[in-house]
Design a protein around this motif. Structure first.
Motif, mmCIF file in Angstrom:
data_model
loop_
_atom_site.group_PDB
_atom_site.id
_atom_site.type_symbol
_atom_site.label_atom_id
_atom_site.label_comp_id
_atom_site.label_asym_id
_atom_site.label_seq_id
_atom_site.Cartn_x
_atom_site.Cartn_y
_atom_site.Cartn_z
ATOM 1 N N SER A 188 0.835 -1.209 0.000
ATOM 2 C CA SER A 188 0.000 0.000 0.000
ATOM 3 C C SER A 188 0.863 1.250 0.000
ATOM 4 N N GLU A 189 1.998 1.210 0.674
ATOM 5 C CA GLU A 189 2.891 2.356 0.689
ATOM 6 C C GLU A 189 3.597 2.514 -0.651
ATOM 7 N N MET A 190 3.946 1.417 -1.271
ATOM 8 C CA MET A 190 4.572 1.476 -2.586
ATOM 9 C C MET A 190 3.630 2.108 -3.605
ATOM 10 N N ALA A 191 2.346 1.857 -3.447
ATOM 11 C CA ALA A 191 1.363 2.439 -4.365
ATOM 12 C C ALA A 191 1.368 3.965 -4.282
ATOM 13 N N LEU A 192 1.725 4.503 -3.106
ATOM 14 C CA LEU A 192 1.754 5.947 -2.914
ATOM 15 C C LEU A 192 3.114 6.560 -3.251
ATOM 16 N N THR A 193 4.146 5.725 -3.340
ATOM 17 C CA THR A 193 5.508 6.237 -3.469
ATOM 18 C C THR A 193 6.096 6.042 -4.858
ATOM 19 N N ALA A 194 5.897 4.850 -5.432
ATOM 20 C CA ALA A 194 6.595 4.488 -6.662
ATOM 21 C C ALA A 194 5.883 5.019 -7.912
ATOM 22 N N ASP A 195 6.685 5.276 -8.921
ATOM 23 C CA ASP A 195 6.163 5.625 -10.250
ATOM 24 C C ASP A 195 6.190 4.403 -11.157
ATOM 25 N N HIS A 196 7.243 3.621 -11.024
ATOM 26 C CA HIS A 196 7.464 2.453 -11.860
ATOM 27 C C HIS A 196 7.689 1.256 -10.946
ATOM 28 N N LEU A 197 7.401 0.064 -11.433
ATOM 29 C CA LEU A 197 7.544 -1.138 -10.615
ATOM 30 C C LEU A 197 8.285 -2.230 -11.363
ATOM 31 N N VAL A 198 9.181 -2.876 -10.640
ATOM 32 C CA VAL A 198 9.792 -4.123 -11.090
ATOM 33 C C VAL A 198 9.361 -5.184 -10.087
ATOM 34 N N VAL A 199 8.639 -6.182 -10.566
ATOM 35 C CA VAL A 199 8.120 -7.246 -9.689
ATOM 36 C C VAL A 199 8.816 -8.544 -10.061
ATOM 37 N N ILE A 200 9.364 -9.240 -9.047
ATOM 38 C CA ILE A 200 10.023 -10.509 -9.304
ATOM 39 C C ILE A 200 9.438 -11.587 -8.408
ATOM 40 N N GLY A 201 9.601 -12.812 -8.823
ATOM 41 C CA GLY A 201 9.191 -13.974 -8.044
ATOM 42 C C GLY A 201 10.120 -15.123 -8.359
ATOM 43 N N GLN A 202 10.605 -15.807 -7.343
ATOM 44 C CA GLN A 202 11.552 -16.898 -7.513
ATOM 45 C C GLN A 202 12.744 -16.469 -8.371
ATOM 46 N N GLY A 203 13.153 -15.202 -8.185
ATOM 47 C CA GLY A 203 14.317 -14.692 -8.882
ATOM 48 C C GLY A 203 14.091 -14.289 -10.318
ATOM 49 N N ARG A 204 12.872 -14.406 -10.810
ATOM 50 C CA ARG A 204 12.574 -14.100 -12.213
ATOM 51 C C ARG A 204 11.689 -12.856 -12.332
ATOM 52 N N LEU A 205 11.833 -12.177 -13.454
ATOM 53 C CA LEU A 205 11.026 -10.986 -13.709
ATOM 54 C C LEU A 205 9.572 -11.370 -13.967
ATOM 55 N N LEU A 206 8.662 -10.733 -13.225
ATOM 56 C CA LEU A 206 7.230 -10.943 -13.432
ATOM 57 C C LEU A 206 6.594 -9.748 -14.133
ATOM 58 N N ALA A 207 7.061 -8.542 -13.819
ATOM 59 C CA ALA A 207 6.512 -7.347 -14.469
ATOM 60 C C ALA A 207 7.509 -6.211 -14.366
ATOM 61 N N ASP A 208 7.551 -5.392 -15.391
ATOM 62 C CA ASP A 208 8.393 -4.199 -15.458
ATOM 63 C C ASP A 208 7.506 -3.140 -16.093
ATOM 64 N N THR A 209 6.834 -2.345 -15.276
ATOM 65 C CA THR A 209 5.747 -1.517 -15.773
ATOM 66 C C THR A 209 5.475 -0.363 -14.819
ATOM 67 N N SER A 210 4.614 0.539 -15.205
ATOM 68 C CA SER A 210 4.246 1.645 -14.324
ATOM 69 C C SER A 210 3.170 1.201 -13.346
ATOM 70 N N VAL A 211 3.078 1.925 -12.235
ATOM 71 C CA VAL A 211 2.025 1.644 -11.260
ATOM 72 C C VAL A 211 0.666 1.815 -11.925
ATOM 73 N N ARG A 212 0.545 2.825 -12.752
ATOM 74 C CA ARG A 212 -0.745 3.093 -13.415
ATOM 75 C C ARG A 212 -1.166 1.919 -14.285
ATOM 76 N N GLU A 213 -0.238 1.365 -15.052
ATOM 77 C CA GLU A 213 -0.575 0.246 -15.932
ATOM 78 C C GLU A 213 -0.910 -1.017 -15.136
ATOM 79 N N LEU A 214 -0.165 -1.237 -14.056
ATOM 80 C CA LEU A 214 -0.385 -2.448 -13.278
ATOM 81 C C LEU A 214 -1.714 -2.412 -12.531
ATOM 82 N N THR A 215 -2.182 -1.207 -12.211
ATOM 83 C CA THR A 215 -3.439 -1.078 -11.470
ATOM 84 C C THR A 215 -4.594 -0.653 -12.381
ATOM 85 N N ALA A 216 -4.427 -0.879 -13.675
ATOM 86 C CA ALA A 216 -5.499 -0.538 -14.619
ATOM 87 C C ALA A 216 -6.729 -1.392 -14.352
ATOM 88 N N ARG A 217 -7.834 -0.943 -14.885
ATOM 89 C CA ARG A 217 -9.125 -1.638 -14.754
ATOM 90 C C ARG A 217 -9.594 -1.735 -13.308
#
Length: 253
Positions: A188-217
């Motif tokens: 929730s704090e990242m949603a207020l702070t970050a402009d862009h996000l890099v999300v990883i899981g098990q050491g692999r890239l899951l998403a490289d995108t803006s907060v706006r795009e990731l929270t679309a719809r």
């Protein structure tokens, strides 16, 4: 600019970071998200030259950290809160760093004021609370007035006022044109702070995108994060990179 290119790190049979690639560009707060054990801290340690990758590379301004001429002036990092001698005062700790990095002694008082520790700068740092230790770590990161900054869980131990202070500080540093990579488990704090996000899981890239795009719809960042990390869907986001007019889309894995 931070460039992570095919970064891989193994510990015996376990792969902590797996062919990870992303860029962190100036002028924005890039949030670094992932479940516990996803490889975030290991990645940040490799960027800072503290761990050697098994494959790939991490570059800062086009160079590995170990090749920077004046590292404290180019990169600042908070990776662990209590990386100081407990018997030294905060002022003495920062003064020693300034001397080692050929940084003007006047910066010590400046960064102590920035992080709100001026009144307790003469106290032994070992007596500090976790929140105060975090502030001292941030002061050390800012000491050389670097253009690139990495913060691993900087809000640990801070009260709500301190968390808000961190948020405002991160955004002000990015607004000055600095490159800011911020890891936090507080979605929730990242949603207020970050402009862009890099999300990883098990050491692999899951998403490289803006907060706006990731929270679309209408999705919250928390909903989008759990969808990604649980592997329930695939996100397609546009990565924005300096110097590229039309960056290619990157598929979530």
């Amino acid at each position: 600019m931070i460039q992570v290119q095919g970064l891989t790190k193994r510990y015996g049979p376990n792969t902590a970071v797996d062919a990870l690639s992303f860029d962190v560009t100036p002028g924005a707060v890039t949030g670094f998200l992932g479940p516990n054990g996803s490889g975030k801290s290991t990645t940040m340690r490799m960027i800072m030259g503290l761990d050697r990758p098994d494959a790939g590379q991490a570059l800062i301004g086009g160079r590995p950290y170990g090749e920077l001429r004046q590292p404290l002036r180019e990169v600042g990092a908070l990776l662990e809160a209590r990386t100081f001698h407990p018997g030294r005062s905060a002022r003495a700790h920062l003064s020693a760093l300034a001397a080692a990095g050929d940084i003007h002694p006047a910066r010590v008082a400046e960064v102590l004021a920035t992080v709100g520790l001026s009144d307790v700068a003469g106290r032994r740092a070992g007596t500090y609370s976790l929140g105060m230790a975090q502030r001292l770590g941030i002061a050390a990161a800012l000491l050389g007035d670097p253009g690139v900054l990495l913060f691993d869980e900087p809000v640990n131990g801070l009260d709500p006022e301190g968390v808000r202070w961190i948020r405002d500080l991160m955004r002000s540093l990015a607004a000055e044109g600095r490159t800011v990579l911020l890891s936090s488990h507080l979605i929730s704090e990242m949603a207020l702070t970050a402009d862009h996000l890099v999300v990883i899981g098990q050491g692999r890239l899951l998403a490289d995108t803006s907060v706006r795009e990731l929270t679309a719809r209408g999705r919250s960042l928390e909903e989008a994060f759990f969808t990604l990390t649980e592997g329930a869907s695939v996100h397609r986001g546009t990565a924005h990179h300096a110097g590229h007019d039309a960056a290619p889309e990157r598929n979530a894995r």
